[in-house]
Structure formats: structure tokens, C-alpha cells
Write a protein that holds these residues in place. Sequence first.
Motif, PDB file in Angstrom:
ATOM      1  N   PHE A   1       0.799  -1.131  -0.085  1.00 48.49           N
ATOM      2  CA  PHE A   1      -0.132  -0.046   0.052  1.00 48.49           C
ATOM      3  C   PHE A   1       0.655   1.153  -0.157  1.00 48.49           C
ATOM      4  O   PHE A   1       2.229   1.210   0.719  1.00 48.49           O
ATOM      5  CB  PHE A   1      -1.024   0.113   1.239  1.00 48.49           C
ATOM      6  CG  PHE A   1      -1.961  -1.152   1.051  1.00 48.49           C
ATOM      7  CD1 PHE A   1      -3.163  -0.807   0.494  1.00 48.49           C
ATOM      8  CD2 PHE A   1      -1.840  -2.305   1.796  1.00 48.49           C
ATOM      9  CE1 PHE A   1      -4.011  -1.709   0.171  1.00 48.49           C
ATOM     10  CE2 PHE A   1      -2.713  -3.151   1.468  1.00 48.49           C
ATOM     11  CZ  PHE A   1      -3.784  -2.840   0.707  1.00 48.49           C
ATOM     12  N   ASP A   2       0.399   2.313  -0.799  1.00 47.49           N
ATOM     13  CA  ASP A   2       1.095   3.383  -0.805  1.00 47.49           C
ATOM     14  C   ASP A   2       0.785   4.475   0.449  1.00 47.49           C
ATOM     15  O   ASP A   2       1.516   5.545   0.450  1.00 47.49           O
ATOM     16  CB  ASP A   2       0.476   4.273  -1.996  1.00 47.49           C
ATOM     17  CG  ASP A   2       0.772   3.491  -3.233  1.00 47.49           C
ATOM     18  OD1 ASP A   2       1.646   2.693  -3.316  1.00 47.49           O
ATOM     19  OD2 ASP A   2      -0.241   3.707  -4.204  1.00 47.49           O
ATOM     20  N   ASP A   3       0.081   3.961   1.376  1.00 50.72           N
ATOM     21  CA  ASP A   3      -0.466   4.914   2.377  1.00 50.72           C
ATOM     22  C   ASP A   3       0.774   4.812   3.574  1.00 50.72           C
ATOM     23  O   ASP A   3       0.924   3.989   4.380  1.00 50.72           O
ATOM     24  CB  ASP A   3      -1.642   4.376   3.148  1.00 50.72           C
ATOM     25  CG  ASP A   3      -2.087   5.432   4.118  1.00 50.72           C
ATOM     26  OD1 ASP A   3      -1.260   6.155   4.595  1.00 50.72           O
ATOM     27  OD2 ASP A   3      -3.380   5.229   4.358  1.00 50.72           O
ATOM     28  N   ASP A   4       1.718   5.925   3.668  1.00 50.69           N
ATOM     29  CA  ASP A   4       2.611   5.957   4.921  1.00 50.69           C
ATOM     30  C   ASP A   4       2.026   5.919   6.153  1.00 50.69           C
ATOM     31  O   ASP A   4       3.043   5.771   7.268  1.00 50.69           O
ATOM     32  CB  ASP A   4       3.476   7.154   4.422  1.00 50.69           C
ATOM     33  CG  ASP A   4       4.431   7.086   3.364  1.00 50.69           C
ATOM     34  OD1 ASP A   4       4.688   5.809   2.912  1.00 50.69           O
ATOM     35  OD2 ASP A   4       4.870   8.063   2.649  1.00 50.69           O
ATOM     36  N   SER A   5       0.859   6.439   6.544  1.00 46.92           N
ATOM     37  CA  SER A   5       0.256   6.194   7.891  1.00 46.92           C
ATOM     38  C   SER A   5       0.050   4.919   8.323  1.00 46.92           C
ATOM     39  O   SER A   5      -0.022   4.738   9.605  1.00 46.92           O
ATOM     40  CB  SER A   5      -0.924   7.147   7.665  1.00 46.92           C
ATOM     41  OG  SER A   5      -1.833   6.504   7.124  1.00 46.92           O
ATOM     42  N   LEU A   6       0.276   3.859   7.448  1.00 46.45           N
ATOM     43  CA  LEU A   6      -0.034   2.333   7.895  1.00 46.45           C
ATOM     44  C   LEU A   6       1.064   2.042   8.693  1.00 46.45           C
ATOM     45  O   LEU A   6       2.368   2.083   8.058  1.00 46.45           O
ATOM     46  CB  LEU A   6      -0.435   1.586   6.712  1.00 46.45           C
ATOM     47  CG  LEU A   6      -1.597   1.685   5.902  1.00 46.45           C
ATOM     48  CD1 LEU A   6      -1.784   0.822   4.901  1.00 46.45           C
ATOM     49  CD2 LEU A   6      -2.984   1.525   6.825  1.00 46.45           C
ATOM     50  N   PRO A   7       1.074   1.233   9.606  1.00 41.61           N
ATOM     51  CA  PRO A   7       2.191   0.491  10.536  1.00 41.61           C
ATOM     52  C   PRO A   7       2.764  -0.447   9.348  1.00 41.61           C
ATOM     53  O   PRO A   7       1.988  -0.883   8.503  1.00 41.61           O
ATOM     54  CB  PRO A   7       1.546  -0.033  11.621  1.00 41.61           C
ATOM     55  CG  PRO A   7       0.009   0.032  11.619  1.00 41.61           C
ATOM     56  CD  PRO A   7      -0.242   0.970  10.302  1.00 41.61           C
ATOM     57  N   ASN A   8       4.144  -0.839   9.661  1.00 45.02           N
ATOM     58  CA  ASN A   8       4.722  -1.651   8.760  1.00 45.02           C
ATOM     59  C   ASN A   8       3.817  -2.758   8.586  1.00 45.02           C
ATOM     60  O   ASN A   8       3.967  -3.490   7.306  1.00 45.02           O
ATOM     61  CB  ASN A   8       6.119  -2.013   9.289  1.00 45.02           C
ATOM     62  CG  ASN A   8       6.752  -0.909   8.863  1.00 45.02           C
ATOM     63  OD1 ASN A   8       6.723   0.001   8.110  1.00 45.02           O
ATOM     64  ND2 ASN A   8       8.025  -0.609   9.737  1.00 45.02           N
ATOM     65  N   HIS A   9       3.334  -3.699   9.747  1.00 44.33           N
ATOM     66  CA  HIS A   9       2.779  -4.810   9.303  1.00 44.33           C
ATOM     67  C   HIS A   9       1.421  -4.748   8.718  1.00 44.33           C
ATOM     68  O   HIS A   9       0.768  -5.915   8.368  1.00 44.33           O
ATOM     69  CB  HIS A   9       2.478  -5.631  10.935  1.00 44.33           C
ATOM     70  CG  HIS A   9       1.578  -4.848  11.574  1.00 44.33           C
ATOM     71  ND1 HIS A   9       1.660  -3.679  12.364  1.00 44.33           N
ATOM     72  CD2 HIS A   9       0.199  -5.207  11.938  1.00 44.33           C
ATOM     73  CE1 HIS A   9       0.699  -3.275  12.971  1.00 44.33           C
ATOM     74  NE2 HIS A   9      -0.383  -4.133  12.758  1.00 44.33           N
ATOM     75  N   LEU A  10       0.887  -3.464   8.347  1.00 50.18           N
ATOM     76  CA  LEU A  10      -0.583  -3.345   7.380  1.00 50.18           C
ATOM     77  C   LEU A  10      -0.008  -2.853   6.098  1.00 50.18           C
ATOM     78  O   LEU A  10      -0.941  -2.769   5.307  1.00 50.18           O
ATOM     79  CB  LEU A  10      -1.340  -2.548   8.164  1.00 50.18           C
ATOM     80  CG  LEU A  10      -1.815  -3.174   9.612  1.00 50.18           C
ATOM     81  CD1 LEU A  10      -2.625  -2.025  10.167  1.00 50.18           C
ATOM     82  CD2 LEU A  10      -2.688  -4.236   9.585  1.00 50.18           C
TER      83      LEU A  10
END
Length: 77
Positions: free
Chosen positions: A48-57
Amino acid sequence: MAIPAAELKIGQSVRYLIGTRSGMSAAITDISKSSLSIKNTYIVTLTFDDDSLPNHLKTQQLTVYDELLSGCEIITF
């Protein structure tokens, strides 16, 4: 929506259509043959392109059955 396996390419942009991340954009980062004994079964890894996601997601694996990848659609620019 489903994508034919023949159209899948590493680096391709797709829109994820499942669950809480529905509508998010991702890139195909890996396509590998499944260890299952089923013919023409592949595992596609999305990042995913979303940098707000934690690494495991940040990644999601989807299974290609019967030459179709369900749960996402190709993003056309």
C-alpha cells in the motif's frame, strides 16, 4: 471486479476493494507460484502507498484462483 492473471505485472498500480482498506491504492510487488498443488494458483503481494499504515499493515497477499485476481482493480491514469 477481477483482474485476469495475464494482465498482472510487478509495479502495476491497483485499487484494493476489500474491508477497511477498500479504495486504497497499492502496487503489485511480488507474484509467485503458490505452494498449493492446485494448477494455476499464484500469490500476489500488494504494498500500500499509505505511509500512515504501520509496517505490518503495509502489505497484503491475495490468491489468484482460476486465472483471476479478485478484490482489486487496475488503476488507469
